[in-house]
Design a protein around this motif. Structure first.
Motif, PDB file in Angstrom:
ATOM      1  N   GLU A 162      -8.413   5.951   7.615  1.00 16.04           N
ATOM      2  CA  GLU A 162      -9.511   4.754   8.356  1.00 16.04           C
ATOM      3  C   GLU A 162      -8.971   4.123   9.300  1.00 16.04           C
ATOM      4  O   GLU A 162      -9.613   4.029  10.204  1.00 16.04           O
ATOM      5  CB  GLU A 162     -10.234   3.831   7.137  1.00 16.04           C
ATOM      6  CG  GLU A 162     -10.439   4.882   6.257  1.00 16.04           C
ATOM      7  CD  GLU A 162     -11.373   4.616   4.901  1.00 16.04           C
ATOM      8  OE1 GLU A 162     -11.049   3.440   4.897  1.00 16.04           O
ATOM      9  OE2 GLU A 162     -11.945   4.797   4.054  1.00 16.04           O
TER      10      GLU A 162
ATOM     11  N   GLN B 267      -5.953   6.827   1.733  1.00 18.48           N
ATOM     12  CA  GLN B 267      -7.601   6.903   2.002  1.00 18.48           C
ATOM     13  C   GLN B 267      -7.623   5.426   3.025  1.00 18.48           C
ATOM     14  O   GLN B 267      -8.366   5.742   4.061  1.00 18.48           O
ATOM     15  CB  GLN B 267      -8.364   6.671   1.544  1.00 18.48           C
ATOM     16  CG  GLN B 267     -10.027   6.923   1.400  1.00 18.48           C
ATOM     17  CD  GLN B 267     -10.155   7.983   2.697  1.00 18.48           C
ATOM     18  OE1 GLN B 267      -9.381   9.236   2.186  1.00 18.48           O
ATOM     19  NE2 GLN B 267     -11.133   7.796   3.500  1.00 18.48           N
ATOM     20  N   GLN B 268      -6.971   5.108   3.342  1.00 16.37           N
ATOM     21  CA  GLN B 268      -7.069   3.404   3.569  1.00 16.37           C
ATOM     22  C   GLN B 268      -5.814   3.387   5.342  1.00 16.37           C
ATOM     23  O   GLN B 268      -6.719   3.536   5.795  1.00 16.37           O
ATOM     24  CB  GLN B 268      -6.442   2.419   3.616  1.00 16.37           C
ATOM     25  CG  GLN B 268      -7.179   1.539   2.149  1.00 16.37           C
ATOM     26  CD  GLN B 268      -6.261   0.513   1.216  1.00 16.37           C
ATOM     27  OE1 GLN B 268      -5.594   0.032   1.484  1.00 16.37           O
ATOM     28  NE2 GLN B 268      -7.157   0.172   0.111  1.00 16.37           N
TER      29      GLN B 268
ATOM     30  N   ALA C 213       0.722  -1.057  -0.073  1.00 19.61           N
ATOM     31  CA  ALA C 213       0.343   0.008   0.103  1.00 19.61           C
ATOM     32  C   ALA C 213       1.029   1.305   0.023  1.00 19.61           C
ATOM     33  O   ALA C 213       0.976   1.500  -1.304  1.00 19.61           O
ATOM     34  CB  ALA C 213      -1.281   0.280   1.124  1.00 19.61           C
TER      35      ALA C 213
ATOM     36  N   ALA D  66      -3.091   7.415  -3.475  1.00 19.57           N
ATOM     37  CA  ALA D  66      -4.499   8.305  -2.710  1.00 19.57           C
ATOM     38  C   ALA D  66      -5.691   6.833  -2.397  1.00 19.57           C
ATOM     39  O   ALA D  66      -6.031   7.428  -0.851  1.00 19.57           O
ATOM     40  CB  ALA D  66      -5.154   9.225  -3.115  1.00 19.57           C
ATOM     41  N   GLU D  67      -5.592   6.015  -2.776  1.00 21.34           N
ATOM     42  CA  GLU D  67      -6.504   4.879  -2.136  1.00 21.34           C
ATOM     43  C   GLU D  67      -5.856   4.779  -1.225  1.00 21.34           C
ATOM     44  O   GLU D  67      -6.412   3.825  -0.258  1.00 21.34           O
ATOM     45  CB  GLU D  67      -6.298   4.016  -3.791  1.00 21.34           C
ATOM     46  CG  GLU D  67      -7.632   2.492  -3.069  1.00 21.34           C
ATOM     47  CD  GLU D  67      -7.581   2.053  -4.211  1.00 21.34           C
ATOM     48  OE1 GLU D  67      -8.741   0.882  -3.693  1.00 21.34           O
ATOM     49  OE2 GLU D  67      -7.801   1.682  -5.274  1.00 21.34           O
ATOM     50  N   SER D  68      -4.141   4.631  -0.638  1.00 24.82           N
ATOM     51  CA  SER D  68      -3.900   3.765   0.400  1.00 24.82           C
ATOM     52  C   SER D  68      -3.693   4.761   1.184  1.00 24.82           C
ATOM     53  O   SER D  68      -3.850   4.119   2.249  1.00 24.82           O
ATOM     54  CB  SER D  68      -2.128   3.831  -0.694  1.00 24.82           C
ATOM     55  OG  SER D  68      -2.075   2.623  -1.546  1.00 24.82           O
TER      56      SER D  68
ATOM     57  N   THR E 161       3.068   2.078  -3.208  1.00 21.45           N
ATOM     58  CA  THR E 161       2.340   3.076  -4.180  1.00 21.45           C
ATOM     59  C   THR E 161       2.671   4.740  -3.907  1.00 21.45           C
ATOM     60  O   THR E 161       2.964   5.278  -5.010  1.00 21.45           O
ATOM     61  CB  THR E 161       0.477   3.076  -3.968  1.00 21.45           C
ATOM     62  OG1 THR E 161       0.614   3.546  -2.745  1.00 21.45           O
ATOM     63  CG2 THR E 161       0.272   1.855  -4.459  1.00 21.45           C
TER      64      THR E 161
ATOM     65  N   ALA F  57      -3.454   8.856  -7.908  1.00 25.63           N
ATOM     66  CA  ALA F  57      -4.354   8.580  -7.810  1.00 25.63           C
ATOM     67  C   ALA F  57      -4.817   7.276  -7.235  1.00 25.63           C
ATOM     68  O   ALA F  57      -5.195   7.348  -6.183  1.00 25.63           O
ATOM     69  CB  ALA F  57      -5.752   8.377  -9.028  1.00 25.63           C
ATOM     70  N   ASN F  58      -3.506   6.873  -7.241  1.00 23.69           N
ATOM     71  CA  ASN F  58      -2.639   5.533  -6.697  1.00 23.69           C
ATOM     72  C   ASN F  58      -2.720   5.219  -5.258  1.00 23.69           C
ATOM     73  O   ASN F  58      -3.573   4.724  -4.810  1.00 23.69           O
ATOM     74  CB  ASN F  58      -2.118   4.496  -7.711  1.00 23.69           C
ATOM     75  CG  ASN F  58      -2.746   3.994  -8.904  1.00 23.69           C
ATOM     76  OD1 ASN F  58      -3.742   4.208  -9.125  1.00 23.69           O
ATOM     77  ND2 ASN F  58      -2.143   3.897 -10.177  1.00 23.69           N
TER      78      ASN F  58
ATOM     79  N   GLU G  77      -2.071   9.663 -12.141  1.00 26.34           N
ATOM     80  CA  GLU G  77      -2.588   7.921 -12.164  1.00 26.34           C
ATOM     81  C   GLU G  77      -1.746   7.315 -11.263  1.00 26.34           C
ATOM     82  O   GLU G  77      -2.427   7.260 -10.237  1.00 26.34           O
ATOM     83  CB  GLU G  77      -2.494   7.639 -13.491  1.00 26.34           C
ATOM     84  CG  GLU G  77      -2.415   5.953 -13.333  1.00 26.34           C
ATOM     85  CD  GLU G  77      -2.593   5.162 -14.667  1.00 26.34           C
ATOM     86  OE1 GLU G  77      -2.863   4.016 -14.594  1.00 26.34           O
ATOM     87  OE2 GLU G  77      -2.663   6.037 -15.658  1.00 26.34           O
TER      88      GLU G  77
END
Length: 202
Positions: free
Chosen positions: A158, A154-155, A109, A150-152, A113, A147-148, A144
């Motif tokens: 959380e 966000q996790q 993650a 950013a997902e990590s 990334t 964006a990849n 791009e």
């Protein structure tokens, strides 16, 4: 037989995994001797280092005749050696499981990334070898890649939730393993804009 002296950590301060080991030892009060092993100068290819880690990677640890590689294995070994494993790797079954999960997650993650897929090709490799040999990715490619990661992020946001730490309301090996890859984002001139969407991470 005399006990081995303080372990020697072969480290390149520009390496995030090296910094995670060093930071944990500082936080836990673990004595450690540092031996600078600069990748950019080829120290990891020298015969003396290859006797410690024939895979050419830092960090590497030498404690007496015992050699060990991989940052998380080194962190765990040093904590267990000094009797401080539980505070840093979990004081209960649930804490140990969660820290183990986060350390595994980190590799595919945030580490992958943010650092390996984004920072290396966008900033570090062009800087070290020159843009003539390794041009920076085009703007669309960079977007791009962002964006990849950013997902990590966000996790990770959380996982942190409303607290300040990942596990148990205190600093653990999980925080220290992930932190160097986050601080490496400072190389990006847009870092403040990127992290604005992730207040807990920031």
């Amino acid at each position: 037989m005399a006990a081995p002296s303080s372990p020697v950590l072969f480290t390149d301060p520009t390496s995030e995994p090296c910094r995670s080991v060093h930071w944990l030892c500082k936080a836990a009060g673990i004595p450690l001797r540092l031996r600078a092993t600069w990748l950019g100068r080829g120290h990891h290819r020298q015969e003396a280092f290859l006797r410690v880690n024939p895979r050419h990677q830092v960090p590497a640890l030498l404690h007496g005749q015992f050699a060990l590689s991989e940052a998380q294995a080194i962190m765990r070994y040093l904590c267990e050696l000094h009797g401080v494993l539980d505070p840093w790797f979990g004081e209960s079954l649930e804490e140990r499981a969660r820290i183990s999960m986060l350390l595994s997650w980190h590799h595919h993650a945030v580490r992958k990334t943010v650092m390996l897929n984004h920072n290396l090709p966008v900033y570090y490799i062009p800087f070290y070898v020159g843009e003539a040999k390794h041009p920076r990715p085009q703007k669309a490619q960079v977007e791009e890649l962002r964006a990849n990661f950013a997902e990590s992020l966000q996790q990770l946001e959380e996982f942190i939730g409303s607290g300040h730490f990942l596990v148990g309301g205190r600093l653990t090996a999980a925080d220290i393993a992930i932190a160097p890859d986050l601080t490496a984002m400072d190389v990006d001139p847009d870092v403040n804009e990127i992290l604005a969407a992730f207040p807990a991470v920031r």
